[in-house]
Design a protein around this motif. Structure first.
Motif: not given
Length: 236
Positions: A22-24, A226, A37, A15, A35, A173
Motif C-alpha cells: 500500500i502506498q499512502s 481511495n 488507508w 509518502t 497516514y 492511497w
C-alpha cells in the motif's frame, strides 16, 4: 542517505509504503508519522488511521474492525522503518501487542512467528537483535509499570499521536501493482510480505521509491484515489 527530519511541530507531507503493498499519503510531525488507508470488509468500506513511532520502529492503530467491546483499544506492530525523508518504507516484523485500558493487561502476540523467522533465516541475527531491543524499549517507555499505585500507562498513546488523531489527513492511497489485497490492520499479513530480509527491503526501496504517479491506482470511487478492496474476515 537519510534526509534530515523536519523540526518538531511543523507537519511535513510524505509518502508511506506499507508492507510493499500500500502506498499512502501521510504527514510527519516530530517522531510520529500518521497516514490513512482504506479497505473493504464484510461489504463495508473502512478507513483506518495508522501511526508510525519513528523513535521505536513501532506502528500503532485503533482497529476499526475490532468488536464493539474493544473499540478504542490499540494494536501495536513491531516494524522496520526505512526513512528516505519524502518516502517512508514500513514493513511488518511479526511481533504485536494489543493494548486496552490501563486496568487491563496488554497482550503480546506472535513471538513464535518471530522465532520461526530467525530459525529459517528470513530474519538475520543483526536485524533480530535490533528488533528485540527496540521492542523492549517501547514496552519499558510506554507500557511497563513498576511501582505505580495508579492504574495508568506510563506514556501511551504518545502525546504526538494523540495530537494527530483528529487532524485532517490526505485521503489518497493506492494498492501497488501485483500485490495482494491488504487485510484489516489487526490480522496477519501473508508471510511472504512480512519483513523481507535486508537485501529484499533494499531492492523494494529501489523499485518503489518513485513518485506516486508511477504506480497503478485502484479506486472504489473513481477520481478520489481511495483504495477499497475486499479482505478476509479477521482472525481470532
Amino acid at each position: 542517505m537519510t534526509e534530515p527530519t523536519p523540526p518538531r511541530g511543523q507537519p511535513q507531507p510524505l509518502t508511506v509504503l506499507r508492507d510493499r503493498r500500500i502506498q499512502s499519503a501521510g504527514i510527519r510531525r516530530g517522531d510520529v508519522v500518521a497516514y490513512d488507508w482504506g479497505f473493504e470488509h464484510d461489504g463495508r468500506h473502512h478507513v483506518q488511521r495508522s501511526f508510525v513511532l519513528l523513535d521505536h520502529g513501532v506502528q500503532i492503530n485503533q482497529p476499526v474492525t475490532f468488536p464493539a467491546e474493544q473499540q478504542g483499544w490499540w494494536y501495536c506492530d513491531l516494524v522496520t522503518v526505512t526513512d528516505h525523508g519524502h518516502v517512508l518504507h514500513v514493513d511488518d516484523m511479526w511481533i504485536d501487542a494489543i493494548v486496552g485500558p490501563p486496568d487491563h493487561p496488554y497482550r503480546i502476540l506472535d513471538l513464535d512467528d518471530y522465532a520461526e523467522a530467525m530459525t529459517t533465516g528470513t530474519l538475520n541475527p543483526t536485524d533480530a537483535a535490533d528488533g528485540l531491543i527496540r521492542w523492549q524499549h517501547f514496552l519499558d517507555q510506554r507500557l511497563n509499570r513498576r511501582h505505580d499505585t495508579t492504574r495508568r500507562w506510563p506514556d501511551f498513546p504518545p502525546a504526538d499521536v494523540t495530537a494527530l488523531m483528529t487532524v485532517e489527513l490526505p485521503q489518497q492511497w493506492t494498492l501497488l501493482p501485483d500485490r495482494p489485497n491488504p487485510p484489516p490492520p489487526h490480522t496477519r499479513a501473508p508471510k511472504a510480505f512480512r519483513n523481507p530480509p535486508t537485501e529484499a527491503r533494499q531492492e523494494s526501496a529501489r523499485e518503489s521509491a518513485g513518485p506516486p504517479a508511477e504506480h497503478e491506482q485502484r479506486s472504489g470511487d473513481p477520481g478520489t484515489g481511495n483504495l477499497f478492496t475486499e479482505v478476509e474476515p479477521p482472525k481470532a
